[in-house]
Design a protein around this motif. Sequence first.
Motif, PDB file in Angstrom:
ATOM      1  N   ILE A 111       0.855  -1.187   0.000  1.00 19.70           N
ATOM      2  CA  ILE A 111       0.000   0.000   0.000  1.00 19.70           C
ATOM      3  C   ILE A 111       0.889   1.233   0.000  1.00 19.70           C
ATOM      4  N   LEU A 112       0.622   2.131  -0.932  1.00 16.32           N
ATOM      5  CA  LEU A 112       1.381   3.378  -1.018  1.00 16.32           C
ATOM      6  C   LEU A 112       0.408   4.544  -0.982  1.00 16.32           C
ATOM      7  N   LYS A 168       4.687  13.427   3.405  1.00 13.54           N
ATOM      8  CA  LYS A 168       5.784  13.041   2.521  1.00 13.54           C
ATOM      9  C   LYS A 168       5.278  12.862   1.097  1.00 13.54           C
ATOM     10  N   VAL A 169       6.087  13.305   0.122  1.00 15.73           N
ATOM     11  CA  VAL A 169       5.849  12.995  -1.281  1.00 15.73           C
ATOM     12  C   VAL A 169       7.028  12.149  -1.751  1.00 15.73           C
ATOM     13  N   MET A 215      10.144   5.897  -5.906  1.00 18.94           N
ATOM     14  CA  MET A 215       9.090   5.204  -6.645  1.00 18.94           C
ATOM     15  C   MET A 215       9.683   4.122  -7.549  1.00 18.94           C
ATOM     16  N   GLU A 216      10.797   4.433  -8.191  1.00 18.29           N
ATOM     17  CA  GLU A 216      11.442   3.449  -9.057  1.00 18.29           C
ATOM     18  C   GLU A 216      11.909   2.242  -8.253  1.00 18.29           C
ATOM     19  N   PHE A 217      12.415   2.484  -7.044  1.00 15.22           N
ATOM     20  CA  PHE A 217      12.884   1.379  -6.213  1.00 15.22           C
ATOM     21  C   PHE A 217      11.712   0.491  -5.796  1.00 15.22           C
ATOM     22  N   ILE A 235       3.723  11.626  -8.667  1.00 16.05           N
ATOM     23  CA  ILE A 235       3.978  10.510  -9.573  1.00 16.05           C
ATOM     24  C   ILE A 235       3.042   9.377  -9.184  1.00 16.05           C
ATOM     25  N   SER A 236       2.290   8.889 -10.135  1.00 18.71           N
ATOM     26  CA  SER A 236       1.432   7.726  -9.881  1.00 18.71           C
ATOM     27  C   SER A 236       2.247   6.460 -10.080  1.00 18.71           C
TER      28      SER A 236
END
Length: 404
Positions: free
Chosen positions: A171-172, A181-182, A188-190, A223-224
């Motif tokens: 869950i993000l 936090k953003v 996100m890539e990790f 970023i989605s």
Amino acid sequence: MSTLVSAHAKVSRRAARFTESVIREMTREALKHGAVNLSQGFPDFAAPEAIKEAAARAIAADINQYAITWGAKDLREAIRDKVQWYLGLDVDPEREIVVTCGSTEAMIAAMMATVDPGDEVIVFEPFYENYGPDAILSDATPRYVPLRAPDWHFDRDELRAAFNDRTRAIILCNPNNPTGKVFTREEMEFIAGLCVEHDVLCFSDEIYEHILYPSEGRTVEHISMAQMEGMRERTVVINSMSKTYSVTGWRVGWAIAPPEITNAIRKVHDFLTVGAAAPLQAAGAVALRMPREYYAELQAAYQCRRDFMLGALRTAGFGFTDPDGAYYVMTDITPFAHLGHADDVEFTRWMVREVGVAVVPGSSFYFADHARELGGDRQVRFCFCKTDATLTAAAERLATLGQR
């Protein structure tokens, strides 16, 4: 001999594993004590007139019966159009969208549609308080990974270690409730890389997508997870009208997912709630077609509220990291240790009674056994989705903390 069965014996093991919402409880405490309510995240200012008028027109036009179970066609098409221009994603409104009773139902319906008993669901903590119970109600096991104060970063090795052959989903919440936090593109890539490696779903709660706080020399972007390489087919995007259009009481949300998952969510949704309110869905179709200037004005207004609130908290003596998104700030109450409160719960109850400001104890955003270890018992969350008058009244009351 009495034939009555004790109430405890009738309670399911699932329901016994979590408490009622602390956030909603603090709203009741605010009403009881006449406190300024900076606990529950609902705006106390008006929704846009165009949206209210659209809802009234829909009711007057007798759009008062069931809509299509998975959402009125106009609203699903409006969601498609907005997602295309804002996120650059092509979504099929007939096969990839489910309209639900708020994002809260979208999350639990998505989990019940995809998670089996024995599966694990990774949850960053502190977390929006529904996520843990959602996993439990889905017969899954929550696996917690900490976001560490003061900058709310996660340890990559800790996150990697949380993934295993039982992991079904992560869950993000981005922008994040409760921390503000953003997640960066690199983060996100990790996360996406681990999801692809382990073939794991992501439930991506993006309800605060337009509430961002860039600053000079610092870019903050939404970023989605569905935009990340390999994640379109592994992501359930969850959103709603509540925060962007200031209608938290309307309970109109949605989930966007690949067709097979969407079909499963639709079936669960059908038997959970049948459908969201038809006239409010009609108004939602108008809301999602608001001009793009609306979102810029929304961001600017929240930037002003955030800056005012942070100034008041700084003056009062709270410690915190400036939030990059959403409309919350998690604060450190250690500077008030001299007041003698045992923990965050005792501090918040004193605040609502004696200072006249209601906030949420930080420990309510942690798994019970982790709160003390991660400092949650020395944190409280403020929300600032309020009018200037409300924030000013709160600031005046908070200023008295320096005299205690």
